[in-house]
Design an enzyme around this catalytic site. Structure first.
Site, PDB file in Angstrom:
ATOM      1  N   GLY A 156     -17.022 -19.094   1.448  1.00 45.88           N
ATOM      2  CA  GLY A 156     -16.020 -19.540   2.495  1.00 45.88           C
ATOM      3  C   GLY A 156     -15.324 -18.103   3.155  1.00 45.88           C
ATOM      4  N   VAL A 208       0.809  -1.202   0.047  1.00 39.08           N
ATOM      5  CA  VAL A 208      -0.017   0.118  -0.008  1.00 39.08           C
ATOM      6  C   VAL A 208       0.984   1.279   0.265  1.00 39.08           C
ATOM      7  CG1 VAL A 208      -1.440   1.423   1.500  1.00 39.08           C
ATOM      8  CG2 VAL A 208      -1.787  -0.873   1.131  1.00 39.08           C
ATOM      9  N   GLY A 225     -16.696 -15.054  -4.520  1.00 42.41           N
ATOM     10  CA  GLY A 225     -15.595 -15.065  -3.710  1.00 42.41           C
ATOM     11  C   GLY A 225     -14.170 -14.873  -4.030  1.00 42.41           C
ATOM     12  N   LYS A 252     -26.020 -11.807  -8.047  1.00 41.55           N
ATOM     13  CA  LYS A 252     -24.649 -11.655  -8.795  1.00 41.55           C
ATOM     14  C   LYS A 252     -24.759 -11.354 -10.265  1.00 41.55           C
ATOM     15  CE  LYS A 252     -22.978 -14.644  -5.302  1.00 41.55           C
ATOM     16  NZ  LYS A 252     -22.403 -16.027  -4.900  1.00 41.55           N
TER      17      LYS A 252
END
Length: 444
Positions: free
Chosen positions: A300, A28, A127, A198
């Site tokens: 998950g 970053v 995911g 989605k």
């Protein structure tokens, strides 16, 4: 930065931040400092990677103090209000909330633009699979024609279990719940609502058009039976819940957008047919790039947290080095094509009276509605052989019932509206006992 929600994904995000903080700071250009974690109940143990001192039940105060907010609460409210509050106070937002984006995406985009902040949502669609960024950045110079794939791990696990074991829907769902692949209330997954959210996001990105949840035709898998799975197998096919968004071009050159979710029979040789367990896979078809396939874990804690961290690094870099991320692209504003105006191949299963002329009548009804048959399979239903004498009430009743047969028909591509009318006519025919199943078929 602030984290809203410390459930499965939230705790994984905090774990990765703790374990990889030094590396992330290098990527970053500055440290990523968590100033607070919003939760409903501070007394609950969140595990070793969540510092109890960071927990707060005052989410509104937290988002006012943060320069970057990671929303992992889920649901529409209070997530929507908190994101808007965060943006109004100058915070960029990373979210995994597909339901909120599908319902209120336009409002969030406009708020981000007004405040001059960024909105990133890679984890909202598939995911760990990088899909949002490739569509809106890597393929920004191309023309996407269609996005097709499996974007819900719960339903894919259920369909895969039914295919492998011959289990019916209820048993496969129960097993998915035991393993943690399905929620106690699986409605959003099994009714296709999660996949529809989605699909709305993917269609909006791919076709530069605002597509909301209400624009997506959604059907779930609750009516898919073991007989349907067996029929698909006999035809060299498998059943998958597919999300399909595509750019349609009419004869006069007018373009429209279609977004739909439904269980579909696909050839066993199709790459999506081999996607097993709770995995996701998505095809993107573009004019210049051709066909691209994205495959991986679609749900998950850790996989989803990976996508969240990717967005977090991108947004934080922009905060440190200046500049803005991708904005909403809706210049095309294409109309939405209703499902009735699309053309698909169909599989139709009927229970009929087993007597001469019935098959011809069924074919005639389909033909009258402009639907041609590609293949047909008929077999008697076991237990309907009434030859010989029968005694007793139950036996006499069984003997009095007409012999039945099951017919499975695959059609060539037909107009959805025509199939709807044909099914109504078949359902009213005296020789048709029941219309058992209707599934779309890819490749016909």
């Amino acid at each position: 930065m602030a984290v809203l929600g410390a459930g499965t994904v939230g705790t994984e995000v905090l774990r990765l931040l703790a374990e990889q903080g030094a590396d992330l700071a290098q990527r970053v250009g500055a440290p990523l400092e968590v100033i607070g974690v919003s939760v409903r109940d501070r007394s609950k143990d969140r595990g070793p990677h969540v510092d109890p001192a960071l927990l707060t039940e005052d989410a509104e105060d937290l988002v006012r103090r943060a320069d970057l907010v990671v929303e992992l609460m889920g649901g529409i409210e209070p997530a929507r209000s908190l994101i808007l509050e965060a943006m109004a106070h100058g915070a960029s937002v990373v979210t995994a909330n597909k339901a909120l984006l599908a319902q209120s995406g336009a409002e969030l985009y406009e708020a981000a633009d007004a405040a001059g902040v960024d909105l990133h949502f890679e984890a909202a669609v598939a995911g760990a699979i990088p899909l949002v960024r490739p569509i809106r950045e890597s393929l920004a110079g191309d023309r996407i024609r269609r996005v097709l794939g499996i974007v819900n791990g719960t339903t894919n696990y259920i369909m895969d279990a039914m295919t492998r074991t011959g289990a019916d829907f209820a048993d496969a769902l129960a097993r998915a719940q035991e393993l943690g692949y399905a929620e106690a209330d699986p409605t959003a997954d099994v009714e296709g609502l999660d996949a529809a959210a989605k699909a709305a996001i993917l269609a909006s990105l791919a076709f530069h058009t605002r597509v909301g949840m209400g624009d997506v035709h959604a059907e779930g898998i609750t009516r898919v039976s073991a007989d349907d799975i067996a029929a698909a197998s006999r035809m060299g096919r498998v059943v998958k819940l597919l999300s399909i968004v595509e750019r349609l071009e009419d004869a006069d050159g007018t373009e429209r957008v279609s977004a739909r979710v439904y269980p579909t029979m696909i050839p066993r040789e199709h790459p999506l047919a081999s996607v097993s367990e709770a995995y996701n896979a998505v095809f993107v078809e573009a004019e210049a790039a051709g066909s691209l396939m994205f495959y991986g874990q679609g749900a998950g804690g850790a996989p989803t947290a990976s996508a969240v961290l990717g967005d977090l690094v991108s947004v934080a870099r922009l905060k440190v080095h200046g500049g803005k991320g991708p904005r909403e692209s809706r210049y095309a504003s294409l109309p939405i094509a209703p499902i009735d105006e699309l053309r698909n191949g169909f599989y139709v299963a009927l229970t009929v009276v087993d007597e001469p002329g019935v098959l011809a009548g069924v074919a005639g009804t389909l033909s009258a509605h402009g639907i041609s048959i590609a293949t047909i399979h008929q077999e008697p239903i076991e237990g309907d052989d009434h030859d010989g004498a029968a005694e007793g009430g139950a036996a006499a009743e069984e003997q009095a019932r007409p012999a039945r047969a099951r017919i499975g028909i695959v059609t060539h591509r037909a107009l959805e509206a025509a199939m709807t009318d044909a099914l109504a006519a078949l359902g009213a025919a005296p020789s048709v006992i029941a219309v058992d199943s209707v599934l779309r078929v890819e490749g016909e």
